[in-house]
Design an enzyme around this catalytic site. Structure first.
Site, PDB file in Angstrom:
ATOM      1  N   ARG A   1      65.931  36.390  58.909  1.00 16.58           N
ATOM      2  CA  ARG A   1      65.581  36.697  60.291  1.00 16.58           C
ATOM      3  C   ARG A   1      65.398  35.406  61.102  1.00 16.58           C
ATOM      4  O   ARG A   1      65.884  35.276  62.216  1.00 16.58           O
ATOM      5  CB  ARG A   1      64.271  37.489  60.278  1.00 16.58           C
ATOM      6  CG  ARG A   1      63.616  37.650  61.633  1.00 16.58           C
ATOM      7  CD  ARG A   1      62.111  37.917  61.473  1.00 16.58           C
ATOM      8  NE  ARG A   1      61.840  39.174  60.832  1.00 16.58           N
ATOM      9  CZ  ARG A   1      60.749  39.395  60.077  1.00 16.58           C
ATOM     10  NH1 ARG A   1      59.857  38.438  59.873  1.00 16.58           N
ATOM     11  NH2 ARG A   1      60.548  40.572  59.544  1.00 16.58           N
TER      12      ARG A   1
ATOM     13  N   ASN B   1      52.163  46.337  58.376  1.00 17.28           N
ATOM     14  CA  ASN B   1      52.611  46.922  57.111  1.00 17.28           C
ATOM     15  C   ASN B   1      52.161  48.376  57.088  1.00 17.28           C
ATOM     16  O   ASN B   1      51.079  48.701  56.617  1.00 17.28           O
ATOM     17  CB  ASN B   1      52.022  46.148  55.926  1.00 17.28           C
ATOM     18  CG  ASN B   1      52.162  44.638  56.099  1.00 17.28           C
ATOM     19  OD1 ASN B   1      51.211  43.889  55.985  1.00 17.28           O
ATOM     20  ND2 ASN B   1      53.370  44.190  56.415  1.00 17.28           N
TER      21      ASN B   1
ATOM     22  N   ASN C   1      57.340  41.824  63.048  1.00 17.05           N
ATOM     23  CA  ASN C   1      55.920  41.530  62.830  1.00 17.05           C
ATOM     24  C   ASN C   1      55.618  41.704  61.342  1.00 17.05           C
ATOM     25  O   ASN C   1      55.385  42.811  60.863  1.00 17.05           O
ATOM     26  CB  ASN C   1      55.075  42.479  63.676  1.00 17.05           C
ATOM     27  CG  ASN C   1      53.607  42.114  63.643  1.00 17.05           C
ATOM     28  OD1 ASN C   1      53.126  41.549  62.665  1.00 17.05           O
ATOM     29  ND2 ASN C   1      52.898  42.453  64.699  1.00 17.05           N
ATOM     30  N   ASP C   2      55.643  40.584  60.632  1.00 13.81           N
ATOM     31  CA  ASP C   2      55.463  40.617  59.170  1.00 13.81           C
ATOM     32  C   ASP C   2      54.192  41.302  58.748  1.00 13.81           C
ATOM     33  O   ASP C   2      54.052  41.716  57.593  1.00 13.81           O
ATOM     34  CB  ASP C   2      55.349  39.182  58.630  1.00 13.81           C
ATOM     35  CG  ASP C   2      56.669  38.464  58.614  1.00 13.81           C
ATOM     36  OD1 ASP C   2      57.651  39.070  58.206  1.00 13.81           O
ATOM     37  OD2 ASP C   2      56.682  37.282  59.021  1.00 13.81           O
ATOM     38  N   CYS C   3      53.241  41.335  59.640  1.00 14.26           N
ATOM     39  CA  CYS C   3      51.903  41.780  59.260  1.00 14.26           C
ATOM     40  C   CYS C   3      51.627  43.229  59.620  1.00 14.26           C
ATOM     41  O   CYS C   3      50.532  43.736  59.365  1.00 14.26           O
ATOM     42  CB  CYS C   3      50.873  40.865  59.912  1.00 14.26           C
ATOM     43  SG  CYS C   3      51.145  39.175  59.399  1.00 14.26           S
TER      44      CYS C   3
END
Ligand code: BGC
Ligand code: NOJ
Length: 816
Positions: free
Chosen positions: A364, A490, A486-488
């Site tokens: 990404r 989840n 947004n990796d966070c």
């Protein structure tokens, strides 16, 4: 408060005191050999891969924060006084100090009791070595007897192993000192292919290669025993901590200067000659000795440095602007472009916040880095695209990260970030718009690097889009997987034991949480791919992609609109996220940006409404926060985002990467004042005056600025390696200044602040040069009415492509 100033003429930032709030760093190297250097000479070097080929050792998160680097020591042999000309590590008082960070070089100059030292650090183009050129001047009116010591601590190559596997590594270190050159040859016994060398231009009074001998037991870099006593020990490392230090004696008459050159380099034996000389344990110096000799000569160094300057002059020349705003000019013309090159080279691997052993290249991330880099060296962008695509799976899915040395997907994090594949379409599309080089679409590219699996790159793009289409959730929105941009966030996490904060990620790929962000990104990517398909005369396929984009737009409007803004997602249980129905996290910035970029809501006023909500609820004087209200407690069903205290990182920090999406969206709805206002809020140069609050370097973007819920609102963290660089470059140059490469040619369609009366720009594009002048009546917020190209009126805003080598005059006329 400032800690230095910009010198735009020299393209340098000049730091005028060593105790900056954080290490203010720079990068050395442009291609294969890289280094990080702080304003007090801290940092390390590596060849291609910061994890696997680390030349020098660096201990992160130390106290002081930045210790370990390319340190020199000066000693007045008459008095015994010694100091570091770069301030660290001795931190002795300097009468003068100046650090100039320039484009791929750093110069640190200082003076103490009449002795001036100026060191230039750079990596010559095309070489796998770095040069330190030190000039020592005696400004006293009496003669000076001085000692100069160099020092580096070698890393035993694999930086992760080096930092953990001491039972082995305290035994493996080996060096060789021949004719004053220190060779670091740990690993050479088994591999015989790579080694490092550290050489000096002057005759040596001595050397050291064993850290404990050089420093003395129980001593640090601030008080080396060799320096204190004024004589090296000629130590030879056997195991423990191999290092390199040269001791040079300088007798300087009043006013006399001496130049001393140090060369630290990486060498690889040609494959066929790995074991030459056969059976020998000594490093094969045949190839490297001439290189060392060449670079120890002052003429070679002067010439190499001039070439580096010319190289940057040429690269930056591809886009230069003159606007009414100095912060804009400085960032566009120098620093933002430079940061784009650095993020392209490093991805998220090595900075003072990325340890070089963690994340390598991001699928990404690197695709986005391309957006701000492709106009600088299109050929390298092409190569990168093919490398990235080669890690893609047959399903269209992607490893989230890959290792630069091996170019293989990295299983540490694996796959399942469901936005990843779509970025490939956007990266390739940016390349095509810049270069017009359609041949890349036919380049054979394997899946997961498997030999024999090659298909044309275009097929990879198809699969990227198909990947989303194959993974739709209950509302018809794309499944989020482990996370999207947004990796966070989840959303497929849940607690197996109610009340227990136990988190499982086992079900992530099958989880039903959906992302409105990916939906917006899909609309954008599908439209881009449709346009690419048309260029390949695949009209039926193009129509299908357009239909898919339209269908997804409908789904967004039906399930992704919350009344006054776009929702963010649906969680595992089908609850909306980023909705007025939530108590916290009611509005997120990402979908407001990405849906509008995809064109959703532009015709019906929803885009403008979403942007008003951003202005009302998310904008602060320091930038736009990621979401509001911040999460005040940990929530298992949201994952890592709520693990951050309010105002930091993804939990309502000003995540700078997202701000340019809003700038672009504002430009798309025609609001030049709004777009430029947001641009200035996070422009690092415009924040220079508040350096004591901002704390990071004022010449590059940081990933995050603490949000309004944080105790340290306005404090930046994690500078340099962030998608913020590329996206801000795109926002200001392509949307606000409006010089935008498209498949059909170069568009000039600025959306400017009302007070501006225009600007000028020079843009290299597909081999021709465009001299662009935009004229606008002050006070008007109008758009370009027509262009005058080489004296001829052209309707619309696309400049017809010119032949390579031509210089084209473009005048864009904005009517009041
Ligand atoms: C950070 C993210 C980052 C991710 C990388 C998280 O802890 O908050 O910003 O992208 O780690 O793995
Ligand atoms: C930083 C990561 O490098 C990037 O890929 C991600 O999109 C952002 N953090 C947001 O989580």
């Amino acid at each position: 408060m400032r800690y230095g100033k910009f010198d735009d003429e020299q393209r340098e930032y000049v730091i005028d005191r060593p105790d900056t709030p954080l290490p203010w760093i720079n990068y050395l190297g442009t291609d294969e050999y890289f280094g990080i250097v702080s304003n007090t000479a801290g940092g390390y070097s590596f060849y291609r891969d910061a994890k696997l080929r680390r030349l020098t050792r660096y201990r992160y998160n130390n106290a002081p924060f930045d210790i370990g680097g390319r340190y020199l020591y000066l000693r007045d042999d008459a008095s015994g006084d010694f100091w570091s000309p770069s301030w660290q590590p001795t931190r002795s008082t300097l009468d003068e100090y100046e650090c100039r960070h320039g484009l791929s070089y750093t110069r640190i100059a200082s003076a103490r009791s009449g002795i001036r030292a100026e060191t230039l650090y750079f990596v010559p183009l095309g070489e796998t070595l770095e040069v330190w050129r030190t000039k020592v001047t005696n400004e006293r009116d009496t003669a000076a007897e001085l000692s100069l010591f160099s020092s580096v601590e070698f890393c035993l190559w694999d930086a992760q192993d080096d930092a953990t596997n001491f039972q082995r590594n305290f035994n493996t270190g080996q060096v060789e000192v021949v004719d004053g050159v220190i060779y670091h040859k740990t690993e050479y016994r088994e591999r015989r292919d790579h080694f490092a060398y550290f050489a000096c231009s002057e005759p040596l009074a001595g050397f050291d290669t064993q850290r404990e001998t050089f420093l003395g037991a129980y001593r640090g870099w601030d008080q080396p025993a060799a320096v204190e006593r004024g004589a090296a020990f000629d130590s030879v490392a056997n195991g423990w901590q191999p290092m390199g230090s040269h001791h040079v004696k300088l007798s300087l008459a009043p006013g006399e200067s001496r130049e001393v050159i140090f060369v630290l380099g990486y060498a690889e034996n040609p494959r066929a000659e790995k074991f030459d000389p056969p059976g020998s344990q000594t490093v094969n110096k045949r190839y490297v000795r001439p290189v060392i000799e060449r670079w120890l000569r002052p003429e070679t160094v002067a010439e190499g440095f001039a070439k580096l300057g010319a190289y940057w002059e040429r690269l930056l020349g591809n886009l230069q602007v003159t606007t009414p705003d100095a912060d804009t000019d400085r960032m566009v013309n120098i620093w933002n472009a430079y940061q784009c090159m650095v993020t392209f080279n490093m991805s998220r691997s090595a900075s003072f916040y990325e340890s070089g052993i963690g994340r390598g290249m991001g699928f990404r991330d690197s695709n986005q880095d391309l957006l701000g880099f492709v106009h600088i060296i299109p050929e390298r962008a092409r190569e990168r695209i093919l490398d990235i695509a080669g890690t893609q799976k047959e399903t269209g899915g992607a490893y989230h990260q890959y290792q630069p040395l091996t170019k293989r997907g990295n299983n540490d994090i694996g796959e399942g970030f469901n936005d990843d594949p779509l970025w490939l379409v956007l990266g390739v599309s940016a390349y095509l718009k810049e270069t017009g080089d359609l041949s890349i679409l036919d380049a054979p590219v394997p899946f997961d690097n498997a030999p024999g699996s090659e298909v044309p790159l275009y097929e990879h793009l198809r699969r990227s889009v198909q990947y989303t289409q194959d993974r739709l959730g209950p509302h018809g929105l794309p499944l989020i997987g482990r996370a999207d941009w947004n990796d966070c966030l989840n959303l497929n996490c849940f607690s197996e034991t109610p009340g227990e904060p136990f988190q499982t990620t086992e079900n992530v790929s099958g989880g039903s949480a959906e992302s409105v962000f990916i939906a917006g990104q899909f609309v954008l990517a599908a439209k881009e791919l449709a346009a690419i398909a048309e260029l390949r005369a695949l009209d039926g396929e193009a129509a299908e992609y357009r239909a898919a984009a339209e269908k997804m737009t409908g789904v967004i409007l039906e399930h992704g609109w919350d009344g006054a803004w776009f929702r963010r997602a649906y969680d595992f249980h089908g609850n909306p996220i980023g909705s007025g129905e939530n108590d916290e996290g009611q509005i997120f910035v990402e979908p407001q940006g990405m849906c509008v970029l995809g064109g959703v809501g532009l015709d019906d006023g929803l885009a403008a409404q979403a942007l008003r909500s951003v202005a009302d609820r998310l904008a602060t004087p320091h930038g736009i926060v990621l979401q509001q209200p911040a999460y005040t407690s940990y929530r298992i069903e949201l994952g890592e985002i709520s693990s951050y205290p309010p105002g930091y990182k993804e939990n309502a920090g000003i995540f700078c990467h997202t701000n340019p999406w809003i700038m672009i969206a504002e430009a798309m709805v025609g609001n030049g004042d709004g777009a430029f206002d947001y641009y200035k809020r996070i422009n690092p140069s415009a924040r220079e005056e508040i350096s004591e609050l901002h704390r990071c370097e004022p010449y590059v973007y940081a990933q995050m600025i603490a949000g309004k819920d944080a105790a340290t609102h306005g404090e930046a963290k994690n500078s340099w390696l962030t998608g913020t660089a590329a996206w801000n470059f795109v926002a200001i140059t392509q949307w606000i200044l409006g010089i935008r490469p498209e498949l059909a040619g170069l568009r000039v369609d600025p959306v400017l602040p009302g007070s501006w009366e225009g600007f000028r720009a020079t843009r290299a594009y597909r081999g021709a040069t465009y001299e662009i002048t935009v004229r606008k009546p002050a006070g008007s917020s109008g758009r370009v009415a027509y262009l005058i190209v080489d004296g001829e009126r052209v309707d619309g805003t696309v400049v017809p492509p010119a032949a390579a080598g031509k210089v084209v005059q473009v005048e864009a006329v904005v009517e009041g």
